[in-house]
Design an enzyme around this catalytic site. Sequence first.
Site, short mmCIF file in Angstrom:
data_model
loop_
_atom_site.label_atom_id
_atom_site.label_comp_id
_atom_site.label_asym_id
_atom_site.label_seq_id
_atom_site.Cartn_x
_atom_site.Cartn_y
_atom_site.Cartn_z
N THR A 63 42.85 134.01 56.55
CA THR A 63 43.87 133.50 55.63
C THR A 63 45.01 132.80 56.37
O THR A 63 45.29 133.10 57.54
CB THR A 63 44.47 134.67 54.83
OG1 THR A 63 45.61 134.23 54.08
CG2 THR A 63 44.93 135.79 55.74
N GLU A 97 47.93 133.43 55.73
CA GLU A 97 48.98 134.44 55.86
C GLU A 97 49.04 135.02 57.27
O GLU A 97 49.90 135.85 57.57
CB GLU A 97 48.79 135.55 54.84
CG GLU A 97 49.04 135.12 53.40
CD GLU A 97 50.51 134.86 53.10
OE1 GLU A 97 51.38 135.50 53.72
OE2 GLU A 97 50.79 134.00 52.23
N TYR A 137 49.35 142.67 54.30
CA TYR A 137 48.11 141.93 54.07
C TYR A 137 47.80 141.03 55.26
O TYR A 137 46.66 141.00 55.76
CB TYR A 137 48.21 141.10 52.80
CG TYR A 137 47.09 140.10 52.63
CD1 TYR A 137 45.79 140.52 52.35
CD2 TYR A 137 47.34 138.73 52.76
CE1 TYR A 137 44.76 139.59 52.20
CE2 TYR A 137 46.31 137.81 52.61
CZ TYR A 137 45.03 138.23 52.34
OH TYR A 137 44.02 137.31 52.20
N LYS A 172 44.60 141.29 57.79
CA LYS A 172 43.69 140.17 58.00
C LYS A 172 43.63 139.77 59.48
O LYS A 172 42.58 139.34 59.97
CB LYS A 172 44.14 138.98 57.15
CG LYS A 172 43.65 139.01 55.72
CD LYS A 172 42.13 138.86 55.66
CE LYS A 172 41.61 138.70 54.25
NZ LYS A 172 40.13 138.58 54.21
#
Length: 330
Positions: A136, A138, A161, A165
Amino acid sequence: MKKALITGITGQDGSYLAELLLKKGYIVHGVVRRSSSFNRSRIEHLYGSPDKDPAGLGTAGNFHLHYGDMTDFISLTNILSKVMPDEVYNLAAQSHVQISFETPLYTTSATGVGVLNLLEAIRVLGLKCKVYQASTSELFSGEEGEAPQNEKTPFKPKSPYGVAKLYGFEMARIYRESYGMFIANGILFNHESPRRGENFVTRKITKGIAAILKGEKDSIYLGNLNASRDWGYAPEYMEAAWRMLQQKKPDDFVVATGETHTVKEFAQKACQLAGLDFKKVIKTNKAYLRPNEVNYLCGDASKAKKVLGWSPKVRFNELVKIMVDYDTKK
């Protein structure tokens, strides 16, 4: 015929990927979590509705579902040994950034350690399958001066999160380098569609507009309107994921449009398409602000274009229209 195993098959990405692989002639197996209620609306057309499937596991032609969980090593091992897939696509995650602040331990377990469970199960079984790990944008901090972000941009996640990840990303790299496994990380920037979860901001906006047009509500409450994101079309991003596993050597790829737009711009465009006054229907609420925000994301997918031959076709305005049209017509 090739066999593919998809975790997270009931989600937006999983459903589009399943459709893509079935069209390409694959036998598709999906991992679903057991729950007291069905959450299969995105894939019901592939195997039949729940009332025709009392056992809860769909089996239709080349499409099959299996109960399992990313936090349960044994279930993953059992599924893998039964299916013996040629390709594995790990799309399973607790993927909502705001919720990850509220459930950091679960997010870490499912989204991060779950990757380790899957890779270790594949290694222990001695499978030679290719693996796609969904990563991601992010992973990036979104700080000034770092955009556009590419495969060489330093990682500095700002949420549980993002950290989970990152753990999965690095475990994929370690298993690739240590055991010679074919594992590709797809660093996908935001990708949306009519199948996007209703608690994600883009779908919250388009479903909210539909509710306003029906007279069910008069306002949509959002958090940070100035957050900038690189928004693409989910089905196209699953095509990129598939292409990563068709290469001779595994690698990591950024998948993005190269354009960035704020949440405010998305809401403005959506309101314009629906004939609504943005200033009257869009409001902000501090309850929707994140403790830590990634402010600016814009991806550089030049490597994906060069190596995979992939480039986005659906751009921002068309994406917003697709989603507004779907929710307002529905």
